[in-house]
Scaffold this active site. Sequence first.
Site, PDB file in Angstrom:
ATOM      1  N   GLU A 161      47.191 -29.166-103.421  1.00  0.00           N
ATOM      2  CA  GLU A 161      46.479 -29.054-104.695  1.00  0.00           C
ATOM      3  C   GLU A 161      46.213 -30.440-105.274  1.00  0.00           C
ATOM      4  O   GLU A 161      46.693 -30.784-106.367  1.00  0.00           O
ATOM      5  CB  GLU A 161      47.257 -28.199-105.687  1.00  0.00           C
ATOM      6  N   GLU A 318      47.016 -19.633-101.576  1.00  0.00           N
ATOM      7  CA  GLU A 318      48.190 -19.261-102.393  1.00  0.00           C
ATOM      8  C   GLU A 318      47.776 -18.242-103.434  1.00  0.00           C
ATOM      9  O   GLU A 318      46.686 -18.329-104.008  1.00  0.00           O
ATOM     10  CB  GLU A 318      48.727 -20.463-103.185  1.00  0.00           C
TER      11      GLU A 318
HETATM   12  C1  GLA Z   1      50.728 -24.208-107.023  1.00  0.00           C
HETATM   13  C2  GLA Z   1      51.444 -25.055-106.002  1.00  0.00           C
HETATM   14  C3  GLA Z   1      52.668 -24.416-105.435  1.00  0.00           C
HETATM   15  C4  GLA Z   1      53.431 -23.676-106.503  1.00  0.00           C
HETATM   16  C5  GLA Z   1      52.532 -22.690-107.175  1.00  0.00           C
HETATM   17  C6  GLA Z   1      53.237 -21.854-108.213  1.00  0.00           C
HETATM   18  O1  GLA Z   1      49.786 -23.403-106.503  1.00  0.00           O
HETATM   19  O2  GLA Z   1      50.612 -25.464-104.958  1.00  0.00           O
HETATM   20  O3  GLA Z   1      53.465 -25.431-104.869  1.00  0.00           O
HETATM   21  O4  GLA Z   1      53.911 -24.575-107.437  1.00  0.00           O
HETATM   22  O5  GLA Z   1      51.512 -23.401-107.825  1.00  0.00           O
HETATM   23  O6  GLA Z   1      52.390 -20.927-108.850  1.00  0.00           O
END
Ligand code: GLA
Length: 676
Positions: A161, A318
């Site tokens: 991210e 995710e």
């Molecule tokens: C983001 C991050 C993950 C985790 C999620 C939690 O997407 O990439 O590592 O922290 O949030 O919702």
Amino acid sequence: MNSRAATSNETATPFVHEGIAYGCDYNPEQWGPETWTDDVRLMREAGVDLVAINIFGWSHLEPRAGEYDFATLDTIIELLHANGIRVNLGTGTSSPPPWLTTLHPEILPVSDDGTTRFPGGRQAWCPSSAVFRQHALALVEKVAERYGHHPAIALWHVSNELGCHNALCYCDDTAAAFRLWLQARYGTIDALNVAWGTSFWSQRYGQWAEILTPRLTLSSRNPGQVLDFHRFSSAELLDYYRREAAVLRRHSNVAVTTNFMVTAHIRNLDYWSWAGDMDIVANDHYLDHRLADPAIELAFAADLTRGLAQGEPWLLMEQSTGAVNWQTHNLAKVPGEMTRNSLAHVARGADGICFFQWRASLQGSEKFHSALVPHAGTDTVLWREVVALGATLDRLAEVAGSRVVADAAIIFSWEAWWAGDGESRPSHAVRYLDQVHAAYTALHQLGVTVDIVSPDADLSAYRLVVAPCLYLVSDEQARNLDSYVKAGGHALITFFSGIVDEDDRVRTGGYPGAFREILGITVEEFFPLLPGHVLTLDSGDAASLWSERLRVDTAEVVANYLDGPLPGIPAITRNGHGSGTAWYVATVLEAGALRNLMRTIAEEARVTAVGPESAGTIEVVRRVNSTRSYLFIINHGHDDVELPVSGHELVVGEPIARIVRVPAGAVRVIREDPAS
Ligand code: GLA
């Protein structure tokens, strides 16, 4: 699935996976080997076949500067491989280890108030830091050398991210990089002065060295500087992505990507400029319960992700099985909700459904974040749904690789968002994303499938194009919409569109500058309204937040204000332009009124609704490939629904003759008979 992402990336390496991928982030460093054995056994039970590891691996892989230890990662990769589970391998660089920030505190990011953000959380690095880059790329080199040809590696996951926390750094290193970027963009300091309008408020720059990042000021900041800082910051992280990707490509032929954050509250990266660099577009999405209808926002995010992938299949990298831990009130998902959300992503083009994270943490910041294996273990409602979802995705394998076809498009622009939501705007109650969501919600509730496209996209295939609050457009982007309408297209443009050029410079002669001719109107003055002030139109509709002193040039008036500051002044207009039609809405229509207007426009444009009208409770989307079509019906509501379709249902596995019944809360996916 054998997909290529954004077609602009002609050299993309395909991500190859059979069927729909089912996966998760896996952070095994938190447990010992006995848990790992149990983990892979359970992964197989659930049908998990793509696991992201080493996302936050740095402090384990390089415990001290230049000292590498791959023993644990080797073991995990071999264990997954031996169990037929493919690896989405993180480069491990998303969070620097404490030794690095101790040795080099200058890599730490600085906030707009000039204060340092310290280690102890995550992503504590400045995107422009040469020192950070040098250490991070050295790690990527080691990881790529070691695993670049390992047969388990299905995908490279660059960092994590990018820009989630550190997109905007205001430190001195960043200021130096910002100046270089500005020099490349403008060539001369005079050109920059013109672009930023520095003649106002005595802001004229004499030399590049005088330019800073837009740190907090006493008044509002120069909008041109702020806008360019957004552009620069997005480009800087993209440059960083490219450097990691280049290292990976030297050692490996496996597809490379990173996880985007196309989700309601993140806005710092212009993913239109990023998408072409991804071998497959991947997105992270979390339901935002601060919004009126999180499931509709999910659909919007999925459609935008598909837009970034140029219509090709993409991966949901995710989401959560239940509650997250980072909202003020973290709502769990009711039974069936995770499945509906997952299949809504598949319906809208995802060929992989992954979660954060495999096993719920016992410690650390995310111990109350849901996971596939909850704290309570596997004798749980949640685990049973996880296993059932794996089986469902297996039954949908044949859908992989198919594409969604849409008659309607919404134009979405990060640049318009950055500029339009600036500090010195006419009304802070009007926010870009709210207006985009409002337009999307209206179409969604009408059962219309929508592509979310860039202002530069080829619009010719659409019957209807909506441009909500498109404050900033370049001349070329304005021409793009103009040619689309002239050639017979139908457009709906809403207020506060076409106002400025790409330097955030007002287009003179009346608003909405760039679209005045398309719309056949001139707006003399904005009349924003105080929140709570509800206007009535002579159509009987209610409106709020915004009105304009508008006069029609060639347009016809569809509705006028009855009251408020501008009684008798047009609020909705319709203009013939070339062979097409352009509608304008000069206010924020109440949701039902906007939906009614959208229905009228969509009918006139002969847009086909794939599903029935609902309050967003019934989602119907079709995916097609060269020989087959699949109708996804997602019932978020409390009542069973019946829809006419014939074919074979894949979720429960039954033939459908003419009518499918979708129970409340359920999803059905029908491989349609050719004639239906
Ligand atoms: C983001 C991050 C993950 C985790 C999620 C939690 O997407 O990439 O590592 O922290 O949030 O919702």
